[in-house]
Write a protein that holds these residues in place. Structure first.
Motif, PDB file in Angstrom:
ATOM      1  N   LEU A  69       2.311  28.311   3.518  1.00 50.18           N
ATOM      2  CA  LEU A  69       1.226  28.373   4.498  1.00 50.18           C
ATOM      3  C   LEU A  69       0.258  27.237   4.192  1.00 50.18           C
ATOM      4  CD1 LEU A  69      -0.212  29.869   6.822  1.00 50.18           C
ATOM      5  CD2 LEU A  69      -1.397  31.221   5.084  1.00 50.18           C
ATOM      6  N   LEU A  70       0.159  26.290   5.103  1.00 57.59           N
ATOM      7  CA  LEU A  70      -0.655  25.093   4.840  1.00 57.59           C
ATOM      8  C   LEU A  70      -2.119  25.315   5.169  1.00 57.59           C
ATOM      9  CD1 LEU A  70       1.782  22.440   6.313  1.00 57.59           C
ATOM     10  CD2 LEU A  70       1.300  22.834   3.902  1.00 57.59           C
ATOM     11  N   ASP A  71      -2.377  26.097   6.208  1.00 53.02           N
ATOM     12  CA  ASP A  71      -3.773  26.290   6.626  1.00 53.02           C
ATOM     13  C   ASP A  71      -3.831  27.489   7.567  1.00 53.02           C
ATOM     14  OD1 ASP A  71      -6.466  25.844   6.821  1.00 53.02           O
ATOM     15  OD2 ASP A  71      -6.321  23.912   7.816  1.00 53.02           O
ATOM     16  N   SER A  72      -5.003  28.107   7.654  1.00 52.04           N
ATOM     17  CA  SER A  72      -5.200  29.186   8.624  1.00 52.04           C
ATOM     18  C   SER A  72      -6.697  29.327   8.871  1.00 52.04           C
ATOM     19  CB  SER A  72      -4.627  30.506   8.098  1.00 52.04           C
ATOM     20  OG  SER A  72      -5.422  30.972   7.025  1.00 52.04           O
ATOM     21  N   GLY A  73      -7.055  29.942   9.975  1.00 54.04           N
ATOM     22  CA  GLY A  73      -8.480  30.112  10.235  1.00 54.04           C
ATOM     23  C   GLY A  73      -8.750  30.563  11.654  1.00 54.04           C
ATOM     24  N   ASP A  74     -10.052  30.641  11.986  1.00 57.92           N
ATOM     25  CA  ASP A  74     -10.470  31.073  13.319  1.00 57.92           C
ATOM     26  C   ASP A  74     -10.636  29.871  14.235  1.00 57.92           C
ATOM     27  OD1 ASP A  74     -10.543  33.721  12.540  1.00 57.92           O
ATOM     28  OD2 ASP A  74     -12.563  33.495  11.729  1.00 57.92           O
ATOM     29  N   LEU A 111       6.469  16.522  -0.525  1.00 59.23           N
ATOM     30  CA  LEU A 111       6.294  16.831  -1.953  1.00 59.23           C
ATOM     31  C   LEU A 111       4.847  17.144  -2.321  1.00 59.23           C
ATOM     32  CD1 LEU A 111       8.634  14.157  -3.588  1.00 59.23           C
ATOM     33  CD2 LEU A 111       9.136  16.538  -3.030  1.00 59.23           C
ATOM     34  N   PHE A 112       4.127  17.819  -1.435  1.00 59.41           N
ATOM     35  CA  PHE A 112       2.716  18.076  -1.704  1.00 59.41           C
ATOM     36  C   PHE A 112       2.369  19.564  -1.651  1.00 59.41           C
ATOM     37  CE2 PHE A 112       2.895  13.758  -0.298  1.00 59.41           C
ATOM     38  CZ  PHE A 112       1.863  13.090  -0.936  1.00 59.41           C
ATOM     39  N   PRO A 113       3.220  20.433  -2.136  1.00 52.66           N
ATOM     40  CA  PRO A 113       2.959  21.859  -1.916  1.00 52.66           C
ATOM     41  C   PRO A 113       1.647  22.362  -2.498  1.00 52.66           C
ATOM     42  CG  PRO A 113       4.773  21.570  -3.449  1.00 52.66           C
ATOM     43  CD  PRO A 113       4.438  20.218  -2.925  1.00 52.66           C
ATOM     44  N   LYS A 114       1.071  21.651  -3.449  1.00 49.59           N
ATOM     45  CA  LYS A 114      -0.163  22.141  -4.064  1.00 49.59           C
ATOM     46  C   LYS A 114      -1.418  21.715  -3.287  1.00 49.59           C
ATOM     47  CE  LYS A 114       1.491  24.234  -7.730  1.00 49.59           C
ATOM     48  NZ  LYS A 114       2.681  24.687  -7.001  1.00 49.59           N
ATOM     49  N   GLN A 115      -1.265  20.775  -2.387  1.00 49.82           N
ATOM     50  CA  GLN A 115      -2.443  20.277  -1.661  1.00 49.82           C
ATOM     51  C   GLN A 115      -2.328  20.637  -0.192  1.00 49.82           C
ATOM     52  OE1 GLN A 115      -2.744  16.042  -2.304  1.00 49.82           O
ATOM     53  NE2 GLN A 115      -1.843  16.236  -4.325  1.00 49.82           N
ATOM     54  N   GLU A 116      -2.255  21.946   0.049  1.00 50.43           N
ATOM     55  CA  GLU A 116      -1.877  22.380   1.375  1.00 50.43           C
ATOM     56  C   GLU A 116      -2.714  21.797   2.508  1.00 50.43           C
ATOM     57  OE1 GLU A 116      -2.220  25.389  -0.765  1.00 50.43           O
ATOM     58  OE2 GLU A 116      -0.105  25.820  -1.114  1.00 50.43           O
ATOM     59  N   LYS A 117      -4.048  21.886   2.381  1.00 48.84           N
ATOM     60  CA  LYS A 117      -4.890  21.494   3.516  1.00 48.84           C
ATOM     61  C   LYS A 117      -4.866  20.003   3.801  1.00 48.84           C
ATOM     62  CE  LYS A 117      -7.887  25.363   4.005  1.00 48.84           C
ATOM     63  NZ  LYS A 117      -8.906  25.820   4.920  1.00 48.84           N
ATOM     64  N   THR A 118      -4.484  19.210   2.809  1.00 50.51           N
ATOM     65  CA  THR A 118      -4.445  17.767   3.036  1.00 50.51           C
ATOM     66  C   THR A 118      -3.004  17.268   3.095  1.00 50.51           C
ATOM     67  OG1 THR A 118      -4.632  17.454   0.666  1.00 50.51           O
ATOM     68  CG2 THR A 118      -6.676  17.313   1.939  1.00 50.51           C
ATOM     69  N   HIS A 119      -2.101  18.190   3.264  1.00 52.28           N
ATOM     70  CA  HIS A 119      -0.690  17.818   3.298  1.00 52.28           C
ATOM     71  C   HIS A 119      -0.414  16.838   4.440  1.00 52.28           C
ATOM     72  CE1 HIS A 119       3.584  18.117   3.282  1.00 52.28           C
ATOM     73  NE2 HIS A 119       3.542  18.894   2.218  1.00 52.28           N
ATOM     74  N   PRO A 120       0.308  15.744   4.162  1.00 56.76           N
ATOM     75  CA  PRO A 120       0.553  14.759   5.224  1.00 56.76           C
ATOM     76  C   PRO A 120       1.259  15.310   6.459  1.00 56.76           C
ATOM     77  CG  PRO A 120       1.758  14.187   3.220  1.00 56.76           C
ATOM     78  CD  PRO A 120       0.842  15.292   2.862  1.00 56.76           C
ATOM     79  N   LEU A 125       1.302  16.734  12.376  1.00 57.45           N
ATOM     80  CA  LEU A 125       1.162  17.786  13.386  1.00 57.45           C
ATOM     81  C   LEU A 125      -0.090  17.552  14.242  1.00 57.45           C
ATOM     82  CD1 LEU A 125       2.248  20.693  14.285  1.00 57.45           C
ATOM     83  CD2 LEU A 125       0.442  21.570  12.850  1.00 57.45           C
ATOM     84  N   TYR A 126      -1.231  17.312  13.589  1.00 52.67           N
ATOM     85  CA  TYR A 126      -2.479  17.171  14.346  1.00 52.67           C
ATOM     86  C   TYR A 126      -2.492  15.885  15.178  1.00 52.67           C
ATOM     87  CZ  TYR A 126      -4.214  21.084  11.578  1.00 52.67           C
ATOM     88  OH  TYR A 126      -4.374  22.311  10.992  1.00 52.67           O
ATOM     89  N   ASN A 127      -2.019  14.795  14.589  1.00 57.73           N
ATOM     90  CA  ASN A 127      -2.010  13.545  15.351  1.00 57.73           C
ATOM     91  C   ASN A 127      -1.062  13.626  16.534  1.00 57.73           C
ATOM     92  OD1 ASN A 127      -3.654  12.770  13.281  1.00 57.73           O
ATOM     93  ND2 ASN A 127      -2.711  10.767  13.002  1.00 57.73           N
ATOM     94  N   PHE A 128       0.083  14.275  16.304  1.00 59.81           N
ATOM     95  CA  PHE A 128       1.027  14.431  17.412  1.00 59.81           C
ATOM     96  C   PHE A 128       0.395  15.278  18.511  1.00 59.81           C
ATOM     97  CE2 PHE A 128       4.380  16.839  19.569  1.00 59.81           C
ATOM     98  CZ  PHE A 128       5.064  15.778  20.144  1.00 59.81           C
ATOM     99  N   THR A 129      -0.256  16.364  18.111  1.00 59.67           N
ATOM    100  CA  THR A 129      -0.904  17.249  19.069  1.00 59.67           C
ATOM    101  C   THR A 129      -1.985  16.502  19.850  1.00 59.67           C
ATOM    102  OG1 THR A 129      -0.472  19.124  17.641  1.00 59.67           O
ATOM    103  CG2 THR A 129      -2.159  19.427  19.286  1.00 59.67           C
ATOM    104  N   ASN A 130      -2.790  15.715  19.134  1.00 62.22           N
ATOM    105  CA  ASN A 130      -3.838  14.940  19.815  1.00 62.22           C
ATOM    106  C   ASN A 130      -3.248  13.958  20.806  1.00 62.22           C
ATOM    107  OD1 ASN A 130      -5.887  16.234  18.517  1.00 62.22           O
ATOM    108  ND2 ASN A 130      -6.032  14.737  16.857  1.00 62.22           N
ATOM    109  N   SER A 131      -2.105  13.365  20.439  1.00 65.13           N
ATOM    110  CA  SER A 131      -1.499  12.370  21.323  1.00 65.13           C
ATOM    111  C   SER A 131      -1.042  13.014  22.631  1.00 65.13           C
ATOM    112  CB  SER A 131      -0.323  11.669  20.632  1.00 65.13           C
ATOM    113  OG  SER A 131       0.797  12.533  20.600  1.00 65.13           O
ATOM    114  N   LEU A 132      -0.815  14.322  22.617  1.00 64.65           N
ATOM    115  CA  LEU A 132      -0.385  15.008  23.837  1.00 64.65           C
ATOM    116  C   LEU A 132      -1.534  15.148  24.831  1.00 64.65           C
ATOM    117  CD1 LEU A 132       1.683  17.964  22.333  1.00 64.65           C
ATOM    118  CD2 LEU A 132       2.571  15.874  23.361  1.00 64.65           C
ATOM    119  N   SER A 133      -2.747  15.215  24.312  1.00 62.60           N
ATOM    120  CA  SER A 133      -3.882  15.496  25.199  1.00 62.60           C
ATOM    121  C   SER A 133      -4.660  14.251  25.572  1.00 62.60           C
ATOM    122  CB  SER A 133      -4.805  16.527  24.547  1.00 62.60           C
ATOM    123  OG  SER A 133      -5.227  16.047  23.301  1.00 62.60           O
ATOM    124  N   THR A 134      -4.201  13.072  25.134  1.00 66.34           N
ATOM    125  CA  THR A 134      -4.922  11.841  25.495  1.00 66.34           C
ATOM    126  C   THR A 134      -4.171  11.097  26.594  1.00 66.34           C
ATOM    127  OG1 THR A 134      -3.821  10.744  23.661  1.00 66.34           O
ATOM    128  CG2 THR A 134      -6.084  11.482  23.306  1.00 66.34           C
TER     129      THR A 134
END
Ligand SMILES: Cc1cc2nc3c(=O)[nH]c(=O)nc-3n(C[C@H](O)[C@H](O)[C@H](O)COP(=O)(O)O)c2cc1C
Length: 134
Positions: A69-74, A111-120, A125-134
């Protein structure tokens, strides 16, 4: 993020998506599933009780393993409100383009399982998602 248990054929992926979308429609869960270098990277959103239930199911699905689990929230607003589960297979060239051709060695992408929130892969995922809405 998880590893495919075995290489899935296009038909396997179609069946998986069919199953996911049917159930997500019923539970008002939305999101996106990316396939990157044989790994699943998924983002899901919905009401917390439904997300918790489905996440428990996903965790125990034998089609993949080593789930992290890389991240979660509201969240105020849904990012994929019209998608019961968008899907995209992302090739290495696209990963490099999304990450801006940084010096990142693609072999190290997962290879970054310990740095979940900053995982590349989250950046992918976020950049791809942003590219969909621009
Ligand atoms: C990578 C991956 C992502 C999945 N995502 C979802 C999802 O978003 N929603 C969902 O209902 N099931 C998802 N599943 C399938 C669940 O693990 C489970 O098979 C499904 O919820 C059906 O469970 P049930 O028939 O016991 O209700 C996913 C499975 C995998 C391998």
């Amino acid at each position: 993020m998880s590893n495919q248990a075995q290489i899935l054929t296009n038909k396997d992926i179609e069946q998986l998506l069919f199953q996911i979308r049917e159930k997500n429609k019923r539970l008002a869960i939305t999101g996106i599933l990316l396939l990157i270098q044989g790994k699943f990277v998924q983002y899901i959103e919905g009401k917390a009780p439904e997300i918790d239930k489905v996440y428990e199911k996903i965790k125990h699905d034998s089609r993949h393993n080593d789930l992290v689990l890389l991240d979660s929230g509201d969240l105020e607003n849904r990012q994929f409100k019209n998608w019961s589960m968008a899907y995209k297979k992302i090739g290495d060239d696209q990963v490099k383009a999304i990450l801006g051709h940084t010096a990142l060695n693609l072999d190290d992408l997962f290879l970054f399982p310990k740095q979940e929130k900053t995982h590349p892969v989250l950046k992918v995922l976020y950049n791809f998602t942003n590219s969909l809405s621009t």
